[in-house]
Write a protein that holds these residues in place. Structure first.
Motif, PDB file in Angstrom:
ATOM      1  N   ALA A   1      -8.975   6.398  -3.487  1.00 49.74           N
ATOM      2  CA  ALA A   1      -8.149   5.188  -3.510  1.00 49.74           C
ATOM      3  C   ALA A   1      -8.295   4.537  -4.871  1.00 49.74           C
ATOM      4  O   ALA A   1      -9.345   4.647  -5.523  1.00 49.74           O
TER       5      ALA A   1
ATOM      6  N   ASP B   1      -9.779  12.997  -0.823  1.00 52.19           N
ATOM      7  CA  ASP B   1      -9.110  11.703  -0.770  1.00 52.19           C
ATOM      8  C   ASP B   1      -9.739  10.748  -1.774  1.00 52.19           C
ATOM      9  O   ASP B   1     -10.893  10.897  -2.150  1.00 52.19           O
TER      10      ASP B   1
ATOM     11  N   THR C   1       0.857  -1.186   0.000  1.00 53.75           N
ATOM     12  CA  THR C   1       0.000   0.000   0.000  1.00 53.75           C
ATOM     13  C   THR C   1       0.889   1.231   0.000  1.00 53.75           C
ATOM     14  O   THR C   1       1.871   1.302   0.731  1.00 53.75           O
ATOM     15  N   MET C   2       0.521   2.188  -0.816  1.00 55.68           N
ATOM     16  CA  MET C   2       1.278   3.429  -0.936  1.00 55.68           C
ATOM     17  C   MET C   2       0.325   4.597  -0.692  1.00 55.68           C
ATOM     18  O   MET C   2      -0.845   4.541  -1.073  1.00 55.68           O
ATOM     19  N   THR C   3       0.836   5.652  -0.085  1.00 50.77           N
ATOM     20  CA  THR C   3       0.063   6.882   0.072  1.00 50.77           C
ATOM     21  C   THR C   3       0.783   7.988  -0.684  1.00 50.77           C
ATOM     22  O   THR C   3       1.986   8.198  -0.484  1.00 50.77           O
ATOM     23  N   VAL C   4       0.067   8.671  -1.548  1.00 47.48           N
ATOM     24  CA  VAL C   4       0.606   9.799  -2.300  1.00 47.48           C
ATOM     25  C   VAL C   4      -0.092  11.049  -1.774  1.00 47.48           C
ATOM     26  O   VAL C   4      -1.315  11.178  -1.895  1.00 47.48           O
ATOM     27  N   ASP C   5       0.663  11.954  -1.166  1.00 46.91           N
ATOM     28  CA  ASP C   5       0.109  13.187  -0.595  1.00 46.91           C
ATOM     29  C   ASP C   5       0.053  14.264  -1.683  1.00 46.91           C
ATOM     30  O   ASP C   5       1.082  14.751  -2.136  1.00 46.91           O
TER      31      ASP C   5
END
Length: 178
Positions: A170, A168, A48-52
């Protein structure tokens, strides 16, 4: 006799009806291959990756089609077998207003409603839009190295009026080996 005739007519109509249900208008052939081994996807803990994408002023979106600055991210494929020489990425998510070029935002809550009139767009390393449910361009892969497939994401308005709120979303992705 009348009863037998009715029964024969009923049976023959059901047989003829079932035959017409199998009529062909065309044929689709499916082809593909199941690989013995593929690359390892390495994008972070639990894959899992989070891109801000940051906090962007709604005044940035002064008209439909206005965008924020893109934020770069990479998907890393490693331990690729020599037989796998290229791959494309297919991103899947909910389209905003039926536009496959824009990812819809996740619905907010009463306390923190989501922004409206804006979504997220994915771009490849040539700054070409990657539509949802469509494979990206093909990236060359090398065995025994970390292959970084570079993309970016940005906000884009699909309305002349953007309402502020949480922004947000996904998306899932699939690696398609060529």
């Amino acid at each position: 006799m009348k009863r037998q005739l009715k029964l024969i007519l009923l049976l023959s109509s059901s047989v003829l009806g079932s035959l017409s249900a199998y009529a062909e208008d065309g044929k689709i052939n499916f082809t593909g291959e199941i690989l013995d081994a593929a690359c390892t996807v390495d994008i972070g803990s639990g894959n899992t990756m989070t891109v801000d994408l940051g906090k962007i002023s709604k005044s940035t979106f002064d008209k439909s089609g206005a965008t924020s600055a893109p934020t770069a991210f990479s998907l890393t494929l490693k331990d690729c077998p020599a037989a796998v020489t290229s791959a494309a990425i297919k991103f899947d998510g909910t389209a905003l207003g039926g536009d496959d070029n824009i990812l819809a935002l996740t619905e907010g809550t009463t306390e923190a409603p989501s922004a409206t009139g804006v979504g997220i767009q994915i771009l490849d390393d040539d700054n070409t839009i990657v539509p949802l449910a469509t494979a990206s361009k093909s990236y060359t892969l090398e065995a025994d190295t970390d292959n970084k497939l570079n993309f970016s994401a940005r906000y884009i308005s699909n309305s002349n009026t953007v309402v502020a709120g949480s922004a947000d979303s996904a998306i899932s992705f699939t690696v398609n080996y060529n």
